[in-house]
Each structure stands twice: as structure tokens, then as C-alpha cells.
Enzyme design. Structure first.
Site, mmCIF file in Angstrom:
data_model
loop_
_atom_site.group_PDB
_atom_site.id
_atom_site.type_symbol
_atom_site.label_atom_id
_atom_site.label_comp_id
_atom_site.label_asym_id
_atom_site.label_seq_id
_atom_site.Cartn_x
_atom_site.Cartn_y
_atom_site.Cartn_z
ATOM 1 N N LYS A 114 -57.042 -113.898 -13.122
ATOM 2 C CA LYS A 114 -57.809 -112.745 -13.611
ATOM 3 C C LYS A 114 -59.298 -112.916 -13.325
ATOM 4 C CE LYS A 114 -58.642 -108.808 -15.435
ATOM 5 N NZ LYS A 114 -58.964 -108.531 -16.826
ATOM 6 N N THR A 131 -60.562 -103.426 -32.891
ATOM 7 C CA THR A 131 -60.034 -102.182 -32.342
ATOM 8 C C THR A 131 -61.107 -101.514 -31.494
ATOM 9 O OG1 THR A 131 -58.660 -102.022 -34.318
ATOM 10 C CG2 THR A 131 -58.770 -100.072 -32.946
#
Lengths: 317, 317
Positions: free
Chosen positions: A198, A14
Site C-alpha cells: 500500500k 467515524t
């Protein structure tokens, strides 16, 4: 997605990426569970906060936060926001948090990032990759600043799906999750192609942010760095083509012009360097270079950049 | 050199290079006059000091030191140790200090460094270039540390000498000056070839000392920087060959091995960067790149290095 039943989502790692997308998904009504390490206490107490220039100030409190995967409920989707440098170590974590037949989506840049993980996961798990075009960074424990953009391009790596149609259903399911949360998401037929695409952004900007100690605004304001960025982009496109992946003409120019319009941004590799963490050089430089070389294509400027970064990385830790 | 008469030598720019060779020549009995700027007072009072790992501690006091070229006596030889970045400004200085028919020797690295100066000098002056393979740096005002090496390769640029035999006599005369002072010197038939040859060292080490903030020992200790150095050296050799200058096979390997045996050394470009002075990017990078390009030869790693350094240089001042 089964009609009417929202899948349970586990966020593995996270940081800026995991925090942003996790909060967006939780606020859209998904049952999101967050695995944390150093920031567990801060988030368990104070929640997660996203200061977004696009979506406003978003808070999630309480957060379903966990110190270990063993405590997490079985998740239908596992979104991995951790660094590629730790992928092999993530396998036991993912196995513990995954529901049977779960789908694992690596929100990571670079080439072949699934390879280290796939052999360590049960065959029944689906493995996907997602490329996030987003300007986001951690501002503090549990606090994420979202400056701009946010779209995710998703492709299927390997797993129990036999045919392409079945794979695309899973990929569309992933894209739908994000769209429900107000995030632009694109189902990509070919994950490797999406990863190369990307890299057209990551190869120049990530590396130069470390090598030149510069964020996007000064890099885009100087004639020499602009030329270097464009030359690096051209080499990525050449490498992709040598490996059989078509990058649309004008795509590099599009990313270049987009970066010019972006707010001033420090890519994640700069933050890693600043905090003396390992740089993602394998995924973003070494593997694309090796793949292009195996296809008979030299990428000399990317190689020089990689060698310079490898030196800096070793002397930084 | 006329038998028995030692020529008068003027040193234009008394930094590390000018100070070292000037002191060596003065101690060998030559009549050496030093032009100084910021260090005039220190040197006029305290003299020049060379701490040499090869020749021991050498002092020159008093020093024939001058604040301006107008005060200097007419010199038969003018040795220029100033930076290439100021060559055009040196013309009036050289004209003032030069005896009729004087010989001007630029002790400077890079390509085409004589070009800015030649049209500004009288036709009667000879212009030569000298490439110094030496580890030397300023330790303080009037104090020079000489760590290793010292050989000078000298070639004729352009001037009143019509034929090659006559030119080589002048070049040999220059080499003899240095040899009298105990310095290894080589007369080179082709100055451009000598300049390209020296670039094999300067292109990798000068630039990487700035880009990676590293001296020769760490650069030679890391696998990635070693590969990058060797790749840059190969490109210089390719560029030289494209421009019609032969670099002996194994010469790059010789310089690489020599650097490995050298004491740890910070190239001059590092000191320039540290003191926020202009880097010699034109002479060492831009002109070789342009010459190679005009000959149809791309040098992509040198170009990337140059672009990165140009960015750093502009942001440093």
C-alpha cells in the site's frame, strides 16, 4: 463468523473511512455502532450520508452514535478509522468497547501502526490491519463523498492465534464481513507485505499532494511529477524487498495506471495539512525509511520528501 | 588594466546583482553604463540607491542609463547581471555594446551558463564567469538592499586567450576591478570548478526557498531541513568530484555555518517564483544533474528536488 449470527461491529473514528465502511456494513444488516467526537451532534440528528459514485446516494438514519466508548455495547469487531497519530490514545477506548476475544482491525495506512497499540491491549484481543484502496473524503459533518474504488486488503498482526491457519480464518472472517457489504476484500497472508504494498501508492501521492499542493490529476499530467512519482514508487519496492517482502513485478505500474484512470483525488494527507492536523509522517515515511535503513537500504528520494514534509508539518501547526 | 586608464564598464541587466556591483564600481571612479528595461524611467530620474548593511547608504545620481544597447558607448568590460534564462537573447545586446576585444563577465549562478552565449559572440570577445556570494535583493525600482557578503569568484570560460597564463591575466584584471571598488574578488584557475563550488550553496537554498516557501533562518532552525540541506550539499560535492572537480573537504560545512550566521535571506529563486518569472532550473539543477549522470553519478535528492521544482514552476506561470 458464527452461522446465522451477525457480529456486532464498533467503528472507532467515524471520518471518511469509518463513515463509508460503517454505512456500507450497517446497510448490509450488520449491527454497527459509531464512536464520534466533534460530529456527534450532527450525526445523532441528521444521520450519516454517503454520496458514492459507485453505490449511489446512501443514507443511514438513525445512527447508533456514541460520544464515548463507555456507552457502547461490547463489540465483536472493532474497526479503527482514526488517524495513526492517535493510536496510543486509542487503547483505553478499544478496551472499553471490546467484547471478550474481540477482533480489532486498524483501517490505517503506513508501517508498524499496530506496534503502539498492541502492548496496551489485553492479550485475548486479536489485532489485524486493513489497507483500503479507496478515494473517499469528508464533505461535511456526517457527509462522505466516495469517488472511486474501495477494496480492503486485510492481514493478521498479532494476538491469541498461534498458528497461521487459525490466523487466516480470522482474516477470512474479516474479509467476509466486507464482502457481505458489497466491498471487495482480500485476505493477505502477510500484513507487513500488504502494508509495504500500500505504501507504493501512499508514499508518492500523499506526500506530493502536500509538498506540491496538487491532487492526482495535475500530478499525473506533468512529466516531472510523473517521473518523481515513479522514482518514489521504485524506492518503496526496493525498501520492501530489502525488508524481505516481495512486491509483484508490475505492481507499481498497475497503481500508476490506476491513478491515471481515477477521478481527480486529494489524498487524506492534503486534508490533514489543510486543516492543520498532524500529518501521518511516522507511519508513512519515518518507519519505512528506518526499516529499510536497518536492512542496509537507502531510499534517498523518500528521505528527501520526508524531510521536506517534516519541515512543512512543523511550520503548519 | 592599462596603467592609469580606467576601463569603461557596461552593466547588462541592472537588477539586484547588476545594480549593486555597478554602483560600487561607479562610486570607485569607473565609467559605468547601465542597460535597463522596465526600471529605465525610475533610474534615469531618481538614480540608483544601494542600502548596504556593509557599506552604508550609497546613492548614484545621475546614472548613465540606457534603454537599448545601441545607444551605449563601446565598453571594454560587459558585466551581465541578467538571468541565465535569457542568455541566448543577450548575444545581440552584447555585440552592440562591446568594444573590439571586450571582456564579457557573466555574473550568474549555475553550470554551463556561457554555452548558450559563446557561439553567438565574435571570437575576439573574451568570455568569463563570476560567482557572487552575496545577500542582495531589489527593494523597488532602482533601490537595492544589500544584506551581507559580496565576494566574487571569477574564472575564464573561452575566448581568444590561448594559454592559461594569458587567461589568468584577464581573470586577475577582472578581480582587480572589483577590488578597486572595495569588493573581495578571487581569480579562479578553473571556472567549472568555481561553478560547482557555488552550486553547493545554490542547489539547497535556492530550491528549498521555493519548495518550502522558507528563507534561510527557518530552514536553518529545523532539524529536518538542516539534514536535507546537508544531504543536498553532499550530493553536489559528489557530482563535482564525479565530473573531475575537487571541492575542498569542509567547504560544504563552511557554507552551512556561514549561512547560519547570515541575516535571514530569501534567495533569488524565491523572488523569481513570487513574481511568476521562469526559475533558473536549467542552470542550477538540470545541467549539473546531466553532467553528473554522464559521469556515472546519480544525485537522487537533487533530482527529486528538481522534479518537484519543475512541477511548481510550470504551474506558477
Amino acid at each position: 463468523m458464527q452461522a446465522g449470527v451477525k457480529p456486532r461491529i464498533g467503528m472507532i473514528g467515524t471520518g471518511a473511512i469509518g463513515g463509508f465502511y460503517g454505512v456500507m456494513l450497517a446497510r448490509a444488516g450488520f449491527d454497527v455502532h459509531f464512536l464520534l467526537r466533534s460530529e456527534f451532534n450532527a450525526v445523532a440528528e441528521g444521520g450519516l450520508q454517503v454520496d458514492s459514485a459507485v453505490h449511489g446516494a446512501l443514507a443511514l438514519n438513525p445512527v447508533q452514535a456514541y460520544r464515548s466508548a463507555a456507552e457502547m455495547p461490547p463489540c465483536d469487531w472493532l474497526l479503527v478509522g482514526a488517524k495513526t497519530t492517535s493510536n496510543a490514545e486509542l487503547a483505553p477506548v478499544i478496551r472499553q468497547a471490546a467484547a471478550p476475544g474481540a477482533k480489532v482491525l486498524l483501517l490505517q495506512n503506513g508501517l508498524d501502526v499496530e506496534e503502539a497499540l498492541r502492548p496496551l491491549l489485553p492479550d485475548s484481543l486479536h489485532l489485524l490491519g486493513g489497507l483500503c484502496l479507496i478515494c473517499v473524503h469528508r464533505a461535511g459533518p456526517g457527509v462522505i463523498t466516495h469517488q472511486a474504488l474501495g477494496a480492503v486488503n486485510i492481514g493478521y498482526h498479532i494476538g491469541p492465534c498461534g498458528d497461521q491457519a487459525e490466523r487466516m480464518l480470522i482474516v477470512e472472517e474479516a474479509a467476509t464481513l466486507f464482502r457481505h457489504a458489497g466491498i471487495d476484500a482480500q485476505a493477505m497472508a502477510d500484513l507487513q507485505q500488504a502494508r509495504w504494498q500500500k505504501l507504493v501508492w501512499n508514499v508518492p501521492y500523499n506526500g506530493l499532494s502536500v509538498l506540491l499542493g496538487a491532487s492526482t490529476t495535475p500530478l499525473m499530467a506533468d512529466a516531472a511529477s510523473r517521473e518523481l512519482i515513479q522514482a518514489l514508487m521504485r524506492e518503496v519496492v526496493q525498501g520492501a524487498q530489502a525488508c524481505g517482502h516481495h512486491i509483484a513485478p508490475g505492481y507499481a505500474d498497475y497503481l500508476f495506471a490506476m491513478t491515471e484512470k481515477m477521478p481527480d483525488y486529494w489524498p487524506s494527507m492534503h486534508h490533514d495539512h489543510l486543516h492543520k492536523r498532524a500529518l501521518e509522517l511516522e507511519a508513512i515515511y519515518a518507519r519505512p525509511l528506518a526499516a529499510a535503513k536497518a536492512a542496509g537500504c537507502a531510499l534517498p528520494k523518500i528521505e528527501a520528501l520526508y524531510q521536506a514534509l517534516a519541515f512543512m508539518d512543523r511550520h503548519n501547526r
